[in-house]
Design a protein around this motif. Structure first.
Motif, PDB file in Angstrom:
ATOM      1  N   ASP B  27      41.095  43.344  26.986  1.00  0.00           N
ATOM      2  CA  ASP B  27      41.063  44.365  28.043  1.00  0.00           C
ATOM      3  C   ASP B  27      40.282  43.777  29.211  1.00  0.00           C
ATOM      4  OD1 ASP B  27      42.260  46.082  26.194  1.00  0.00           O
ATOM      5  OD2 ASP B  27      40.296  46.537  25.322  1.00  0.00           O
ATOM      6  N   ALA B  28      40.890  42.800  29.861  1.00  0.00           N
ATOM      7  CA  ALA B  28      40.175  42.067  30.902  1.00  0.00           C
ATOM      8  C   ALA B  28      39.978  42.937  32.126  1.00  0.00           C
ATOM      9  CB  ALA B  28      40.942  40.799  31.271  1.00  0.00           C
ATOM     10  N   ILE B  29      38.862  42.663  32.786  1.00  0.00           N
ATOM     11  CA  ILE B  29      38.470  43.460  33.937  1.00  0.00           C
ATOM     12  C   ILE B  29      39.521  43.364  35.055  1.00  0.00           C
ATOM     13  CG2 ILE B  29      37.153  41.655  35.141  1.00  0.00           C
ATOM     14  CD1 ILE B  29      34.855  43.990  34.928  1.00  0.00           C
ATOM     15  N   ARG B  30      39.827  44.513  35.666  1.00  0.00           N
ATOM     16  CA  ARG B  30      40.766  44.531  36.804  1.00  0.00           C
ATOM     17  C   ARG B  30      40.096  45.255  37.962  1.00  0.00           C
ATOM     18  NH1 ARG B  30      44.782  44.672  32.867  1.00  0.00           N
ATOM     19  NH2 ARG B  30      45.956  42.719  32.973  1.00  0.00           N
ATOM     20  N   TYR B  31      40.206  44.689  39.135  1.00  0.00           N
ATOM     21  CA  TYR B  31      39.568  45.283  40.306  1.00  0.00           C
ATOM     22  C   TYR B  31      40.636  45.885  41.201  1.00  0.00           C
ATOM     23  CZ  TYR B  31      35.942  42.147  38.604  1.00  0.00           C
ATOM     24  OH  TYR B  31      35.051  41.496  37.804  1.00  0.00           O
ATOM     25  N   THR B  32      40.323  47.046  41.746  1.00  0.00           N
ATOM     26  CA  THR B  32      41.304  47.663  42.632  1.00  0.00           C
ATOM     27  C   THR B  32      41.372  46.886  43.950  1.00  0.00           C
ATOM     28  OG1 THR B  32      39.562  49.239  43.143  1.00  0.00           O
ATOM     29  CG2 THR B  32      41.354  50.022  41.738  1.00  0.00           C
ATOM     30  N   ASP B  33      40.193  46.469  44.441  1.00  0.00           N
ATOM     31  CA  ASP B  33      40.181  45.664  45.656  1.00  0.00           C
ATOM     32  C   ASP B  33      39.758  44.243  45.287  1.00  0.00           C
ATOM     33  OD1 ASP B  33      39.880  44.490  48.106  1.00  0.00           O
ATOM     34  OD2 ASP B  33      38.778  46.164  49.011  1.00  0.00           O
ATOM     35  N   THR B  34      40.742  43.408  44.925  1.00  0.00           N
ATOM     36  CA  THR B  34      40.414  42.058  44.454  1.00  0.00           C
ATOM     37  C   THR B  34      39.758  41.220  45.555  1.00  0.00           C
ATOM     38  OG1 THR B  34      42.666  41.352  44.935  1.00  0.00           O
ATOM     39  CG2 THR B  34      42.185  41.948  42.655  1.00  0.00           C
ATOM     40  N   ALA B  35      40.194  41.422  46.799  1.00  0.00           N
ATOM     41  CA  ALA B  35      39.631  40.617  47.891  1.00  0.00           C
ATOM     42  C   ALA B  35      38.146  40.926  48.075  1.00  0.00           C
ATOM     43  CB  ALA B  35      40.396  40.872  49.184  1.00  0.00           C
ATOM     44  N   ALA B  36      37.794  42.196  48.004  1.00  0.00           N
ATOM     45  CA  ALA B  36      36.388  42.581  48.183  1.00  0.00           C
ATOM     46  C   ALA B  36      35.523  41.974  47.082  1.00  0.00           C
ATOM     47  CB  ALA B  36      36.254  44.099  48.193  1.00  0.00           C
ATOM     48  N   ARG B  37      36.001  42.054  45.846  1.00  0.00           N
ATOM     49  CA  ARG B  37      35.246  41.508  44.717  1.00  0.00           C
ATOM     50  C   ARG B  37      35.138  39.974  44.832  1.00  0.00           C
ATOM     51  NH1 ARG B  37      31.243  42.733  41.292  1.00  0.00           N
ATOM     52  NH2 ARG B  37      31.246  41.186  39.634  1.00  0.00           N
ATOM     53  N   PHE B  38      36.246  39.361  45.225  1.00  0.00           N
ATOM     54  CA  PHE B  38      36.264  37.908  45.399  1.00  0.00           C
ATOM     55  C   PHE B  38      35.190  37.474  46.402  1.00  0.00           C
ATOM     56  CE2 PHE B  38      37.729  34.261  47.914  1.00  0.00           C
ATOM     57  CZ  PHE B  38      37.910  33.309  46.926  1.00  0.00           C
ATOM     58  N   MET B  39      35.126  38.194  47.521  1.00  0.00           N
ATOM     59  CA  MET B  39      34.166  37.844  48.574  1.00  0.00           C
ATOM     60  C   MET B  39      32.732  37.994  48.075  1.00  0.00           C
ATOM     61  SD  MET B  39      36.143  39.566  51.837  1.00  0.00           S
ATOM     62  CE  MET B  39      35.232  38.836  53.197  1.00  0.00           C
ATOM     63  N   GLU B  40      32.517  39.050  47.329  1.00  0.00           N
ATOM     64  CA  GLU B  40      31.179  39.328  46.796  1.00  0.00           C
ATOM     65  C   GLU B  40      30.736  38.234  45.807  1.00  0.00           C
ATOM     66  OE1 GLU B  40      29.794  42.976  44.024  1.00  0.00           O
ATOM     67  OE2 GLU B  40      31.297  43.472  45.543  1.00  0.00           O
ATOM     68  N   VAL B  41      31.633  37.890  44.881  1.00  0.00           N
ATOM     69  CA  VAL B  41      31.275  36.899  43.868  1.00  0.00           C
ATOM     70  C   VAL B  41      31.111  35.514  44.501  1.00  0.00           C
ATOM     71  CG1 VAL B  41      31.970  35.758  41.707  1.00  0.00           C
ATOM     72  CG2 VAL B  41      32.375  38.204  42.009  1.00  0.00           C
ATOM     73  N   LEU B  42      31.993  35.200  45.436  1.00  0.00           N
ATOM     74  CA  LEU B  42      31.905  33.890  46.096  1.00  0.00           C
ATOM     75  C   LEU B  42      30.549  33.745  46.783  1.00  0.00           C
ATOM     76  CD1 LEU B  42      33.311  31.242  46.747  1.00  0.00           C
ATOM     77  CD2 LEU B  42      34.314  32.308  48.761  1.00  0.00           C
ATOM     78  N   LYS B  43      30.092  34.831  47.394  1.00  0.00           N
ATOM     79  CA  LYS B  43      28.792  34.813  48.060  1.00  0.00           C
ATOM     80  C   LYS B  43      27.686  34.554  47.034  1.00  0.00           C
ATOM     81  CE  LYS B  43      26.090  37.476  51.307  1.00  0.00           C
ATOM     82  NZ  LYS B  43      25.782  38.839  51.732  1.00  0.00           N
ATOM     83  N   SER B  44      27.808  35.182  45.869  1.00  0.00           N
ATOM     84  CA  SER B  44      26.766  35.031  44.841  1.00  0.00           C
ATOM     85  C   SER B  44      26.701  33.617  44.268  1.00  0.00           C
ATOM     86  CB  SER B  44      26.978  36.056  43.719  1.00  0.00           C
ATOM     87  OG  SER B  44      28.025  35.625  42.869  1.00  0.00           O
ATOM     88  N   VAL B  45      27.777  32.847  44.411  1.00  0.00           N
ATOM     89  CA  VAL B  45      27.741  31.469  43.907  1.00  0.00           C
ATOM     90  C   VAL B  45      27.537  30.461  45.048  1.00  0.00           C
ATOM     91  CG1 VAL B  45      29.086  31.962  41.825  1.00  0.00           C
ATOM     92  CG2 VAL B  45      30.276  31.215  43.902  1.00  0.00           C
ATOM     93  N   GLY B  46      27.131  30.963  46.219  1.00  0.00           N
ATOM     94  CA  GLY B  46      26.735  30.063  47.298  1.00  0.00           C
ATOM     95  C   GLY B  46      27.806  29.773  48.330  1.00  0.00           C
TER      96      GLY B  46
END
Lengths: 455, 193
Positions: B27-46
């Protein structure tokens, strides 16, 4: 009778500040792992799947490893098979010789460590350059890694500063990690550009596609393989995974379990050699196929070398990697060492409090602590049991199986409470070192119940 | 050949109980706004991601982001300010000293900030040797998790591909995080519509 591990651990903890730092730092890595795990509601499901996929793969290993080799060859790679460390080293040396390679640049590979490749090549005139920063630091110090993911975790920045001053001519007294890392970047860049061959390990080999998958944060595997005309992959046969669907499970688990990152910076898929270049894959057995026949320990072959079991282990954290006599420390290393040679590595089985924390964090759900317990049961038949403990447990068995004697002993026990300290805390009582005996109760539970004090 | 057979037969002779392959459907995680989540995680990894406006001039945007960059490597036709074409160099060594590389990514992954970059230039070195890396990614190609990503990734004839999640990093000296080990010191993803 102390084991080699206990003696080495004693040396490690003499530096109290270093012991504390080591313990706290690895504990933080464990906490980062927990935070990542909690972000994924399906985390436990992933661990279960990883365990099942691995059990399936290793119990069909002949099929998958052959499929992988065939696919890789169809992609243009050259596949070699090595029964043991010696064959692995000979094959690599022959490839280097054929291409007249004088300098080999390596990214991190525990398998080449297992095979002692570096000293083998160096003694034959090949210049070997480790390119992972931690590995490079240790190579320049002529020391082995003390952790499989964070190899130089036991080295202080001042030591690196001094080392680089001498070897890379950095500023005197500057031990800033940013400055030192930048100096290493410049130094290793030159090595990448001038090496005749690049060697990488393999985190995964995909049977369906023939891809070799390598995960790094530094990008050193990619730098090496981008310039040299020769890429050599050193891969244990248990690293094969059936297909991308299975791979996706492991890639999600690996970095989160290892360092608490959502992914490593680079997850590189090497499918074909670069144009005009060669890619050689050396598939190494070195005892792995024998482990398949050992039902008690077959699960060690599920390991993806993330080191989560080390980071969580209270004994590892407070004794350091060098306390273990096998080159892989911690819970997985204890087991792999015993599988390699029980007579040589039995000292490590004492380095476990059976807290089972390792079992609970292992992304592939290896029964690490259960296996260590099983090894301990075999120490006596191996002739390696601690004689004092054996004598003691024999004596306790005599008492425990005789209720009357046990009752008498229990009534006399409180005498210990008033015994002078030097009689209890001395060299004969290893259990009294660094800890206090609890006070014995004046009356046993059974007596209290008989007297009606317990309702 | 004989070693191969020896190893395979040793595997077979030690085989006992076998286990079935599980059905891999977490039951892998699914995001409604994938772009928003992508931007957030990318920021957290520098790293960082920038959404380009429709019709925005990519070249001008790059120049304003990297005003100091003198050598820019790219084989993408729309990158007119490129100074080196990695398809046209004799050896990858000539890319040493590149300030900025611009490449195209094909799939973004929201859960970990990864971008799948199948090698689409002659020298893959371009993705690793430049001081800074700029990745162009279609915002509509961001999936939630690695299961979805692995179901979609493809290769070109070069036979190499890499997921990149932020800049190169190391913590090998006392676990102190340092950005810029061997690869790019900074990664920016331009999200295009």
């Amino acid at each position: 009778m102390s084991t080699q591990h206990a003696k080495a651990a004693e040396r490690f903890i003499r530096n109290k500040a270093q012991e504390e730092w080591h313990n706290e730092t690895l504990r933080l890595v464990r906490e980062k792992r927990d935070r990542q795990a909690l972000l994924l509601p399906c985390w436990e499901q992933l661990r279960q799947l990883a365990s099942q996929i691995k059990m399936h793969t290793i119990t069909h290993l002949d099929k998958y490893i052959e499929q992988f080799a065939n696919q890789a060859e169809a992609n243009g790679a050259i596949v070699h098979w090595a029964k043991d460390a010696r064959e692995h080293n000979d094959i690599i040396y022959a490839i280097l010789g054929e291409h007249q390679v004088k300098k080999l640049v390596k990214s991190k590979s525990m398998l080449t460590e297992e095979c002692h490749l570096n000293p083998y090549l160096i003694s034959r005139g090949i210049e070997v350059v480790e390119s992972d920063l931690g590995e490079r630091i240790l190579q320049l110090m002529d020391k082995p890694p003390s952790h499989i993911v964070m190899p130089a975790i036991h080295i202080k920045r001042q030591e690196v500063g001094k080392l680089f001053e001498e070897k890379l001519h950095t500023e005197k007294g500057n031990s800033d990690p940013g400055y030192l890392t930048h100096a290493a970047r410049l130094h290793l860049r030159n090595e990448f550009l001038t090496a005749g061959a690049a060697l990488t390990g393999a985190n995964f080999g995909v049977a369906a596609t023939g891809d070799v998958v390598v995960c790094t944060n530094e990008g050193n595997a990619d730098m090496g393989t981008s310039f040299a005309k020769l890429h050599i992959v050193s891969m244990g046969i248990e690293k094969v995974t059936p297909h991308y669907q299975a791979l996706s499970v492991f890639v999600r688990l690996l970095a989160r379990s290892a360092t608490g990152q959502p992914a490593t910076t680079y997850t590189s898929h090497y499918r074909k050699p670069r144009k005009g270049c060669q890619m050689h894959i050396v598939l190494v057995d070195n005892g792995r196929s024998d482990i398949l026949g050992d039902a008690d320990h077959i699960q060690t072959l599920k390991c993806i070398r993330c080191a989560a079991c080390m980071n969580t282990c209270p004994v590892y954290r407070r004794s350091g990697g060098y306390a273990y006599t096998y080159f892989i420390p911690g819970p997985i290393g204890i087991n792999l060492g015993m599988l390699k040679s029980p007579g040589e590595y039995y000292d490590n089985v004492s380095a476990c409090s059976l807290c089972y924390s390792c079992n609970n964090v292992c992304p592939a759900k290896i029964d690490l602590a259960d296996q260590i317990y099983k090894w301990r049961q075999q120490l006596y038949s191996l002739g390696k049991a601690d004689r004092t403990k054996k004598l003691l447990s024999g004596g306790l068995r005599y008492i425990f199986t005789r209720p009357a004697l046990y009752g008498a002993a229990l009534r006399l026990a409180p005498i210990i409470n008033k015994t002078p300290r030097f009689l209890i805390y001395n060299n004969l009582n290893a259990w009294g070192k660094g800890r206090e005996l609890p006070a014995f109760a004046k009356e046993s539970f059974t007596r209290m119940q008989e007297k009606g004090k317990i309702t | 050949m004989s070693t191969k057979n020896d190893i395979l037969s040793n595997i077979r002779s030690h085989s006992g109980k076998t286990y079935a392959m599980p059905v891999i459907e977490p039951d892998a995680i699914r995001y409604t706004d994938t772009a928003a989540r992508f931007m957030e995680v990318l920021k957290s990894v520098g790293g960082s991601a920038i959404e380009l406006q429709e019709g925005e001039d990519i070249n001008a945007r790059i120049m304003s982001l990297y005003p100091e960059a003198r050598s820019i490597a790219s084989n993408l036709p729309e990158i007119r300010i490129a100074t080196i074409n990695p398809d046209e160099i004799a050896t990858p060594h000539l890319l040493n000293g590149t300030a900025l590389a611009v490449v195209r990514g094909e799939i973004g992954v929201a859960e970990n900030g990864c971008v799948w970059i199948p090698q689409n230039v002659k020298e893959k070195a371009v993705c690793f040797i430049a001081e800074y890396l700029l990745i162009l990614l279609d915002k509509n190609n961001i999936v939630s998790n690695m299961h979805e990503a692995y179901a979609k990734i493809g290769f070109n004839d070069y036979g190499f591909g890499v997921f990149i999640s932020g800049p190169s990093k190391t913590a090998d000296i006392e676990q102190a995080l340092v950005i810029g080990a061997h690869g790019a010191k900074g990664v920016v993803v331009f999200l295009t519509a």
